[in-house]
Motif scaffolding. Structure first.
Motif, short mmCIF file in Angstrom:
data_model
loop_
_atom_site.label_atom_id
_atom_site.label_comp_id
_atom_site.label_asym_id
_atom_site.label_seq_id
_atom_site.Cartn_x
_atom_site.Cartn_y
_atom_site.Cartn_z
N ILE A 1 0.86 -1.18 0.00
CA ILE A 1 0.00 0.00 0.00
C ILE A 1 0.89 1.23 0.00
N ASP A 2 0.69 2.11 -0.94
CA ASP A 2 1.43 3.37 -0.99
C ASP A 2 0.59 4.40 -1.74
N GLU A 3 1.21 5.53 -2.12
CA GLU A 3 0.46 6.62 -2.72
C GLU A 3 -0.10 6.31 -4.10
N THR A 4 0.36 5.23 -4.73
CA THR A 4 -0.18 4.85 -6.03
C THR A 4 -1.51 4.11 -5.91
N CYS A 5 -1.88 3.73 -4.71
CA CYS A 5 -3.13 2.98 -4.50
C CYS A 5 -4.32 3.93 -4.41
N TRP A 6 -5.32 3.64 -5.23
CA TRP A 6 -6.59 4.36 -5.17
C TRP A 6 -7.72 3.36 -5.00
N THR A 7 -8.63 3.66 -4.12
CA THR A 7 -9.72 2.73 -3.81
C THR A 7 -10.61 2.50 -5.03
N PRO A 8 -10.77 1.26 -5.46
CA PRO A 8 -11.71 0.98 -6.56
C PRO A 8 -13.14 1.33 -6.13
N LEU A 9 -13.86 2.02 -6.97
CA LEU A 9 -15.20 2.49 -6.60
C LEU A 9 -16.31 1.64 -7.21
N ASN A 10 -15.93 0.54 -7.84
CA ASN A 10 -16.92 -0.30 -8.50
C ASN A 10 -17.19 -1.59 -7.72
N LEU A 11 -16.76 -1.64 -6.45
CA LEU A 11 -16.86 -2.86 -5.68
C LEU A 11 -17.89 -2.74 -4.56
N SER A 12 -18.32 -3.90 -4.06
CA SER A 12 -19.11 -3.94 -2.83
C SER A 12 -18.15 -4.24 -1.70
N TYR A 13 -18.11 -3.37 -0.69
CA TYR A 13 -17.13 -3.50 0.38
C TYR A 13 -17.69 -4.33 1.53
N ALA A 14 -16.85 -5.19 2.08
CA ALA A 14 -17.26 -6.03 3.20
C ALA A 14 -17.60 -5.19 4.43
N TYR A 15 -18.61 -5.59 5.17
CA TYR A 15 -19.05 -4.94 6.41
C TYR A 15 -19.46 -3.48 6.18
#
Length: 233
Positions: free
Chosen positions: A35-49
């Motif tokens: 995990i670093d600054e190149t990581c962006w959260t995918p917005l097309n997923l269903s997140y657990a909990y």
């Protein structure tokens, strides 16, 4: 845009959230190795909990940070330096008369708070483990970015990356007067590496390690009456 119109502001420092930096794979098949600054959260997923509020929070934080950074590459608005500081879970003590929500996440294995524990599980499943940082280091990081001759871009602000079970186990071993349920001591063993040193490479020095962060969370909660002494089984 107010900063642009002022014609006097040359740098904007935006306090972002680590929820925008998930190392989840785009297809949701698992996590990246780091995990670093190149990581962006995918917005097309269903997140657990997750629930609708948490999902909307993740989307808004991610899109807002992307938009903020885009101004730094927009020649139409001049040489405005854009800096974002995605913060890990912020721990430590407080001058406030109540325990901040982020501190409540840290001690959820001791208080058994349903909402805070679910939020902690959600965050753990979103970013793999828990990036954590002390509030004093957060303040110093902002000042550090203000004082640089020139700085721009994205800088993850956290100096430890731990699992929720490691936090619970630390409290079990070092604060035996408080009860920690066995379920809090279990969890997946993820080998995601904390891959960012960008702030440190700029010269920033974190003053608080994991132990100090966790201890100050206990100090804060006790001071505000949110921890009752019980015995471990």
């Amino acid at each position: 845009m107010s900063c642009v119109r002022s014609r006097s502001v040359r740098r904007v420092i935006y306090t972002a959230s680590v929820v925008s930096t998930s190392p989840l794979m785009e297809d949701g098949s698992g996590f990246k190795d780091f995990i670093d600054e190149t990581c962006w959260t995918p917005l097309n997923l269903s997140y657990a909990y997750s629930n609708p509020n948490l999902t909307e929070y993740v989307i808004s934080k991610t899109l807002t940070e992307e938009q903020i950074l885009s101004y730094g590459t927009n020649s139409d608005i001049g040489e405005l330096e854009m800096v974002t500081l995605p913060l890990g879970v912020v721990g430590g003590d407080t001058f406030q008369s109540y325990t901040p929500l982020s501190v409540a996440l840290f001690i959820s294995s001791l208080t058994n708070g349903e909402f805070t524990y679910q939020a902690l599980r959600f965050l753990k499943e979103l970013v793999g483990k828990l990036p954590i940082v002390h509030i004093d280091d957060v303040c110093e990081a902002h000042i550090f970015c203000m004082e640089q001759p020139s700085i721009r871009g994205r800088f993850l602000c956290a100096n430890s990356y731990v699992s929720s079970s490691e936090i619970a186990d630390y409290y079990r071993k070092n604060y035996p007067e408080h009860h920690v349920k066995q379920e809090y001591l279990k969890g997946p063993k993820r080998e995601i590496k904390w891959g960012t040193t960008k702030l440190i490479e700029k010269g920033f020095v974190y003053k608080y390690d994991t132990k100090m962060i966790l201890d100050d969370c206990i100090k804060c909660a006790k001071k505000n009456g949110d921890l009752l002494t019980t015995k471990n089984n």
